[in-house]
Design a protein around this motif. Structure first.
Motif, mmCIF file in Angstrom:
data_model
loop_
_atom_site.group_PDB
_atom_site.id
_atom_site.type_symbol
_atom_site.label_atom_id
_atom_site.label_comp_id
_atom_site.label_asym_id
_atom_site.label_seq_id
_atom_site.Cartn_x
_atom_site.Cartn_y
_atom_site.Cartn_z
ATOM 1 N N ARG A 98 -2.338 -6.727 -36.088
ATOM 2 C CA ARG A 98 -2.875 -7.118 -37.477
ATOM 3 C C ARG A 98 -2.001 -8.319 -38.222
ATOM 4 O O ARG A 98 -2.650 -9.120 -38.801
ATOM 5 C CB ARG A 98 -2.670 -5.975 -38.350
ATOM 6 N N THR A 124 -7.165 2.431 -35.063
ATOM 7 C CA THR A 124 -7.719 2.524 -36.179
ATOM 8 C C THR A 124 -8.641 1.593 -36.492
ATOM 9 O O THR A 124 -8.624 0.321 -35.718
ATOM 10 C CB THR A 124 -6.796 2.449 -37.525
ATOM 11 N N ASP A 126 -9.721 -0.615 -38.452
ATOM 12 C CA ASP A 126 -9.489 -2.225 -39.085
ATOM 13 C C ASP A 126 -9.116 -2.931 -37.941
ATOM 14 O O ASP A 126 -8.873 -4.156 -38.158
ATOM 15 C CB ASP A 126 -8.725 -1.969 -40.064
ATOM 16 N N LEU A 238 -5.139 -0.560 -46.926
ATOM 17 C CA LEU A 238 -6.120 -1.090 -45.465
ATOM 18 C C LEU A 238 -7.188 -0.434 -45.393
ATOM 19 O O LEU A 238 -7.935 -0.855 -44.681
ATOM 20 C CB LEU A 238 -5.079 -0.880 -44.376
ATOM 21 N N GLY A 239 -7.550 0.660 -46.159
ATOM 22 C CA GLY A 239 -9.045 1.324 -45.889
ATOM 23 C C GLY A 239 -9.009 2.186 -44.931
ATOM 24 O O GLY A 239 -10.191 2.390 -44.229
ATOM 25 N N ILE A 240 -7.907 2.762 -44.566
ATOM 26 C CA ILE A 240 -8.070 3.486 -43.280
ATOM 27 C C ILE A 240 -7.124 4.865 -43.316
ATOM 28 O O ILE A 240 -6.428 4.981 -44.144
ATOM 29 C CB ILE A 240 -7.376 2.845 -41.900
ATOM 30 N N GLU A 260 -12.506 2.664 -45.677
ATOM 31 C CA GLU A 260 -13.698 1.796 -45.880
ATOM 32 C C GLU A 260 -14.722 2.124 -44.496
ATOM 33 O O GLU A 260 -15.866 1.475 -44.812
ATOM 34 C CB GLU A 260 -13.059 0.310 -45.887
ATOM 35 N N TYR A 261 -14.394 2.894 -43.665
ATOM 36 C CA TYR A 261 -15.180 2.722 -42.457
ATOM 37 C C TYR A 261 -15.963 4.290 -42.281
ATOM 38 O O TYR A 261 -16.161 5.013 -41.414
ATOM 39 C CB TYR A 261 -14.045 2.787 -41.324
ATOM 40 N N TRP A 264 -17.971 4.830 -39.126
ATOM 41 C CA TRP A 264 -17.178 4.644 -37.850
ATOM 42 C C TRP A 264 -17.492 5.843 -37.009
ATOM 43 O O TRP A 264 -17.638 5.863 -35.625
ATOM 44 C CB TRP A 264 -15.695 4.512 -38.146
#
Length: 325
Positions: A98, A124, A126, A238-240, A260-261, A264
């Motif tokens: 990242r 993950t 992201d 990070l949304g994870i 956020e996922y 997924w």
């Protein structure tokens, strides 16, 4: 089949090795030198010397033990395989691609490590965009949760305990978490809020006054600690979900975090979703006021983790890939 995992990142390799052993694969873990103290010329020379010695020691071990698969964790540690001259699989975990894939100091070794790997995994959602930018064939491997260790143990705590499980790190959204928890504490003066004493931003918060910091503990101790909290608070940047959030879910505790996922997985994880300060306050206080909702969300989380992240199931998936499936 004989497999060597190299470099314990966030206890992911520990879970994979244990899972592989459960299904009859001869798996082990090797911890390379990770020292980064570069203060002073002698310290820098010592770091370089230790890393060179480690490359040689690992290369000798691999040649002697005749491993079928060498599975290295953290992107630029792939240089162990490059310098050692043996095939390796590479597992990416976060900052290693990242940030490091674009970092002026680390991008070259990171790119070489990714290019030379037999297979590349990321842990993950992201990381998909970063991993596939470097390797179009990069594959997602779920983080393995040891669901026999992290399990419901019977809620023995009181109704007024909250655990901040996230590392004290800006990248985890720790600033908004502390602002929200300070408000929750003001609304609920009897509330006990605990956090673990770990992370690069600890000094900024350790004297905040409304959080009780618990000394860093072993994985086994953490598994006994988590079930005693009414609510667990995770990360918001990070949304994870990291290992800590999913380990808390495996203990059947409700987790408040930002994810956020939702698409997924076949089924979205049962979380108390929040991102802003107001949302965090609202979710935590709602769970504190509704014990039945805590239990409902907690046990749904446990079932979800067992279904999608159980360490034995993840190991079985990995073993098929090792075998060429």
């Amino acid at each position: 089949m004989k497999v060597l995992h190299v470099n314990n990142v966030a206890n992911v390799p520990v879970g994979l090795v244990e899972g592989l052993r459960k299904i009859g694969i001869d798996a082990s873990l090797y911890q390379p030198y990770t020292g980064i103290n570069t203060s002073g010329k002698l310290s820098k020379l010592k770091v370089v010397s230790n890393r060179i010695a480690d490359v040689r020691a690992l290369r000798s071990k691999i040649a002697r033990e005749r491993y079928d698969i060498v599975h290295i964790h953290y992107a630029f540690f792939g240089m162990l395989g490059v310098l050692g001259g043996y095939p390796y699989w590479l597992h990416c975990h976060g900052t290693d691609i990242r940030r490091n894939l674009y970092h002026p100091l680390f991008k070259t070794v990171t790119k070489i490590s990714l290019d030379r790997a037999e297979r590349v995994f990321y842990s993950t959602p992201d990381l998909k965009i970063h991993a596939e930018k470097a390797r179009a064939d990069a594959m997602f491997i779920p983080n393995p949760i040891r669901t026999e260790l992290f399990e419901p143990r019977g809620f023995e705590g009181t109704g007024n305990k909250v655990l901040l499980i996230s590392r004290i790190d800006k990248i985890k959204g720790i600033d908004v978490a502390f602002r929200a928890l300070e408000r929750v504490k003001k609304d609920n003066p009897e509330l006990q809020i605990d956090a673990l004493t770990w992370g690069p931003d600890l000094d900024r918060f350790k004297d905040c006054g409304f959080v009780n910091f618990i000394p860093k503990m072993t994985h086994e101790e953490l598994a006994r600690l988590i079930p005693n909290y009414r609510v667990v608070v995770g990360q918001f940047e990070l949304g994870i979900m990291g290992m800590s959030e999913m380990e808390s879910m495996a203990c059947a505790r409700p987790v408040v975090c930002h994810f956020e996922y939702q698409d997924w997985y076949t089924e979205a994880p049962p979380l108390a979703l929040a991102k802003t300060e107001d949302e965090i306050v609202e979710r935590v206080e709602e769970l504190l006021e509704k014990p039945d909702l805590c239990e409902e969300l907690g046990f749904a989380g446990r079932e979800w983790v067992v279904k999608y992240h159980d360490y034995v199931a993840v190991a079985e998936r990995l073993a098929k890939l090792y075998a060429g499936g």
